[in-house]
Design a protein around this motif. Sequence first.
Motif, PDB file in Angstrom:
ATOM      1  N   PHE A  29       0.828  -1.200   0.000  1.00 47.68           N
ATOM      2  CA  PHE A  29       0.000   0.000   0.000  1.00 47.68           C
ATOM      3  C   PHE A  29       0.868   1.257   0.000  1.00 47.68           C
ATOM      4  O   PHE A  29       0.582   2.210  -0.729  1.00 47.68           O
TER       5      PHE A  29
ATOM      6  N   ARG B 295       3.095   3.995  -9.395  1.00 42.88           N
ATOM      7  CA  ARG B 295       1.872   3.551 -10.087  1.00 42.88           C
ATOM      8  C   ARG B 295       2.033   3.707 -11.592  1.00 42.88           C
ATOM      9  O   ARG B 295       1.593   2.851 -12.368  1.00 42.88           O
TER      10      ARG B 295
ATOM     11  N   VAL C 255      -4.272  -5.473  -2.159  1.00 45.02           N
ATOM     12  CA  VAL C 255      -4.972  -4.241  -2.533  1.00 45.02           C
ATOM     13  C   VAL C 255      -6.330  -4.594  -3.134  1.00 45.02           C
ATOM     14  O   VAL C 255      -7.354  -3.984  -2.789  1.00 45.02           O
ATOM     15  N   HIS C 256      -6.346  -5.577  -4.004  1.00 47.45           N
ATOM     16  CA  HIS C 256      -7.589  -6.007  -4.637  1.00 47.45           C
ATOM     17  C   HIS C 256      -8.598  -6.494  -3.588  1.00 47.45           C
ATOM     18  O   HIS C 256      -9.779  -6.137  -3.624  1.00 47.45           O
ATOM     19  N   GLU C 257      -8.120  -7.289  -2.652  1.00 52.77           N
ATOM     20  CA  GLU C 257      -9.007  -7.810  -1.611  1.00 52.77           C
ATOM     21  C   GLU C 257      -9.542  -6.682  -0.734  1.00 52.77           C
ATOM     22  O   GLU C 257     -10.719  -6.670  -0.372  1.00 52.77           O
ATOM     23  N   TRP C 258      -8.697  -5.724  -0.405  1.00 54.07           N
ATOM     24  CA  TRP C 258      -9.128  -4.617   0.435  1.00 54.07           C
ATOM     25  C   TRP C 258     -10.147  -3.738  -0.283  1.00 54.07           C
ATOM     26  O   TRP C 258     -11.159  -3.348   0.294  1.00 54.07           O
ATOM     27  N   THR C 259      -9.880  -3.424  -1.558  1.00 52.68           N
ATOM     28  CA  THR C 259     -10.804  -2.557  -2.295  1.00 52.68           C
ATOM     29  C   THR C 259     -12.103  -3.268  -2.645  1.00 52.68           C
ATOM     30  O   THR C 259     -13.113  -2.615  -2.891  1.00 52.68           O
ATOM     31  N   GLY C 260     -12.095  -4.599  -2.643  1.00 57.17           N
ATOM     32  CA  GLY C 260     -13.318  -5.352  -2.944  1.00 57.17           C
ATOM     33  C   GLY C 260     -14.465  -4.991  -2.023  1.00 57.17           C
ATOM     34  O   GLY C 260     -15.620  -4.936  -2.451  1.00 57.17           O
TER      35      GLY C 260
ATOM     36  N   PHE D 197     -15.091  -2.122  -0.750  1.00 56.07           N
ATOM     37  CA  PHE D 197     -15.630  -0.841  -1.180  1.00 56.07           C
ATOM     38  C   PHE D 197     -16.425  -0.986  -2.467  1.00 56.07           C
ATOM     39  O   PHE D 197     -17.398  -0.271  -2.685  1.00 56.07           O
ATOM     40  N   GLU D 198     -16.036  -1.914  -3.309  1.00 47.92           N
ATOM     41  CA  GLU D 198     -16.787  -2.170  -4.534  1.00 47.92           C
ATOM     42  C   GLU D 198     -18.208  -2.617  -4.178  1.00 47.92           C
ATOM     43  O   GLU D 198     -19.182  -2.150  -4.759  1.00 47.92           O
ATOM     44  N   ARG D 199     -18.313  -3.512  -3.212  1.00 50.94           N
ATOM     45  CA  ARG D 199     -19.642  -3.960  -2.764  1.00 50.94           C
ATOM     46  C   ARG D 199     -20.436  -2.793  -2.192  1.00 50.94           C
ATOM     47  O   ARG D 199     -21.627  -2.640  -2.449  1.00 50.94           O
TER      48      ARG D 199
ATOM     49  N   TRP E 108     -20.216   0.419  -2.968  1.00 52.84           N
ATOM     50  CA  TRP E 108     -20.694   1.302  -4.029  1.00 52.84           C
ATOM     51  C   TRP E 108     -21.774   0.643  -4.864  1.00 52.84           C
ATOM     52  O   TRP E 108     -22.738   1.312  -5.266  1.00 52.84           O
TER      53      TRP E 108
END
Length: 113
Positions: free
Chosen positions: A11, A20, A81-86, A88-90, A92
């Motif tokens: 992170f 990035r 990162v993908h797992e953490w942001t997942g 937030f995807e749910r 939204w």
Amino acid sequence: MARAATTSDVFNAIAEPRRREILVLLRAGERPVTELARELGIDQPRASKHLRVLREVGLVRDRKAGKRRLYGLDARGLRPVHEWTGGFERFWSESLDRLDAYVQDLKQEKPEE
């Protein structure tokens, strides 16, 4: 509380915009540091420092190709990162579903003109 070392935390490593950018460039395939530096508009030592950080957190791999060293993306390192942001995807998706239902209710309540 001290901030986690950039070289041990994905992170923190990707918090730096140039890193990035490097990851985006490497999506297209392996590249030598000189090419990455030129694309980024920075000097080679600075690009090498960024690549070292990305390699240490498992986002970039390197290999010798003759006299050059090629760097490539290792996206498996982005899993945390993908797992953490997942989550937030749910959040939204559910929020947008509720908004859509609300708009549909408003449309049904509005009299036709």
